[in-house]
Design a protein around this motif. Structure first.
Motif, PDB file in Angstrom:
ATOM      1  N   GLU A  80       0.829  -1.205   0.000  1.00  0.00           N
ATOM      2  CA  GLU A  80       0.000   0.000   0.000  1.00  0.00           C
ATOM      3  C   GLU A  80       0.863   1.255   0.000  1.00  0.00           C
ATOM      4  O   GLU A  80       0.529   2.250  -0.641  1.00  0.00           O
ATOM      5  CB  GLU A  80      -0.925  -0.007   1.218  1.00  0.00           C
ATOM      6  N   ALA A 100     -12.389   3.825  -3.847  1.00  0.00           N
ATOM      7  CA  ALA A 100     -11.520   3.673  -5.009  1.00  0.00           C
ATOM      8  C   ALA A 100     -11.767   4.719  -6.070  1.00  0.00           C
ATOM      9  O   ALA A 100     -10.890   5.069  -6.830  1.00  0.00           O
ATOM     10  CB  ALA A 100     -11.703   2.275  -5.619  1.00  0.00           C
ATOM     11  N   SER A 146     -11.679  -4.969  -4.788  1.00  0.00           N
ATOM     12  CA  SER A 146     -12.460  -3.743  -4.642  1.00  0.00           C
ATOM     13  C   SER A 146     -11.590  -2.493  -4.737  1.00  0.00           C
ATOM     14  O   SER A 146     -12.096  -1.403  -5.021  1.00  0.00           O
ATOM     15  CB  SER A 146     -13.203  -3.752  -3.303  1.00  0.00           C
ATOM     16  N   ASP A 147     -10.277  -2.632  -4.511  1.00  0.00           N
ATOM     17  CA  ASP A 147      -9.383  -1.476  -4.546  1.00  0.00           C
ATOM     18  C   ASP A 147      -8.740  -1.286  -5.912  1.00  0.00           C
ATOM     19  O   ASP A 147      -7.849  -0.454  -6.064  1.00  0.00           O
ATOM     20  CB  ASP A 147      -8.289  -1.630  -3.482  1.00  0.00           C
TER      21      ASP A 147
END
Length: 375
Positions: A80, A100, A146-147
């Motif tokens: 990240e 996002a 989802s990101d």
């Protein structure tokens, strides 16, 4: 003689102080701090809970520390941190702990030029900059991740081009997300029932080696060449779901050599490593596209493994199809590399060395020619 004014250091003191969040921010053995320091070319000192950041990008590094500390109630993975640094380098505001789709432009690096430096940019700012903000909004894809989103302006442009065009080209160095984002768009189209199947193809060309005979059946022989596509599918669909779709032939592996004569209707076709196709193979694949289908062609023109006498089909297509309506071209650079920060520096170093070698070869050749003419 004009002296340069030293850059003032920037300070960050976490509030409220929490030792657990502080440990998550710094990472194991301060690895997260080292990543930020190396990528932004700053020096980070920590004395207890106080951070002292010095360097041209000290304010940007401090902003990153503040944003990561705000979400450090859980472990901050190094992946990240690296992705946030990629977005910083590309001029986007890292969406740390945000949805996002929330994409905003960040402050440019010291000395970097932006669209606002020109007259057109000034007009955009006066109008509120809404067009630029819309261009920086990454499309949302329906995948298991989802990101997943475009991390750089070129990646966002690439995603939009794939969604809006029937045939798209993604050209650039390794690590820029060409293949991964293409597979993500294919999964998204399949999940939304926009296509009925996904077809993955790639030329079976070894990278500078002769592997000889490969044992096994047809699938086992071509699997090594298509492993990057498999990895992306497993990440975006999950291993079990991917295997079931392979069994139902919803996802098909088709070596480029066996695509002749087919008509691909309602399919999402991905041609990976297209720089290793010949001009004839590229034309053959592009003329296979049927009704309701999309095609994405990816490749890196600096890593051609064909024989020196063969012209790359990707290079040829970029020239032949540049004016064809309905085909999009996205060109990536080292600024779009979404891997370990060292990969971008390696790409830059090779490009610089190639440019120096190309420029340096010209005078040497002319001198040698003149030398031959002298008695």
């Amino acid at each position: 003689m004009k002296t340069q004014t030293p850059t003032q250091p920037s300070y960050f003191v976490p509030e409220p102080l929490d030792n657990t969040r502080l440990a998550h921010l710094c990472g194991p053995l301060d690895e997260n701090l080292r990543q930020i320091s190396s990528a932004l070319d700053v020096t980070i000192f920590r004395r207890g809970e106080k951070f002292i950041v010095s360097g041209a990008n000290a304010e940007r590094a401090t902003e990153l520390l503040e944003r990561f500390y705000a979400v450090a109630d859980k472990v901050v993975p190094i992946e990240e941190v690296q992705l946030a640094l990629v977005e910083q380098r590309a001029g986007l505001k890292p969406a740390i702990g945000e949805p996002a789709g929330a994409r905003k432009p960040a402050a440019p690096e010291a000395g970097a030029k932006t669209a606002a430096d020109g007259d057109a940019g000034a007009d955009d700012d006066a109008a509120g900059g809404t067009e630029d903000d819309e261009e920086l909004v990454s499309p949302m894809l329906k995948t298991r991740r989802s990101d997943l989103r475009g991390r750089t302006p070129h990646q966002i442009q690439y995603l939009k081009a794939v969604l809006e065009h029937d045939i798209s080209f993604g050209v650039g160095p390794a690590g820029t997300g060409k293949t991964y984002l293409a597979v993500a768009c294919a999964v998204d189209a399949l999940e939304r029932d926009a296509v009925k199947r996904i077809i993955l193809t790639r030329p079976a060309v070894e990278a500078g080696e002769r592997l000889g005979f490969l044992p096994g059946d047809f699938a086992q022989k071509v699997d090594p060449y298509l492993r990057p596509l498999y990895d992306a599918l497993y990440d975006l669909l999950g291993f079990d779901r991917t295997q079931k779709l392979f069994e139902k032939q919803v996802i098909e592996i088709a070596p480029l050599a066996f695509m002749r004569g087919r008509t691909l209707n309602h399919a999402f076709v991905i041609l990976d490593e297209a720089q290793n196709t010949t001009a004839e193979q590229m034309k053959m694949l592009l003329t296979r596209i049927g009704f309701g289908s999309k095609a994405v062609i990816t490749g890196d023109v600096t890593q051609v493994d064909l024989h020196k006498t063969q012209r790359s089909g990707l290079v040829d297509a970029l020239h032949v199809l540049k004016d064809v309506r309905g085909i999009s071209f996205t060109h990536f650079s080292s600024a779009d590399v979404v891997r370990h920060p060292m990969v971008a520096r390696i790409v830059d170093a090779y490009e610089k060395a190639a440019a120096i070698q190309e420029i340096g070869a010209l005078p040497t050749t002319s001198v040698n020619r003149n030398a031959r003419k002298k008695p």
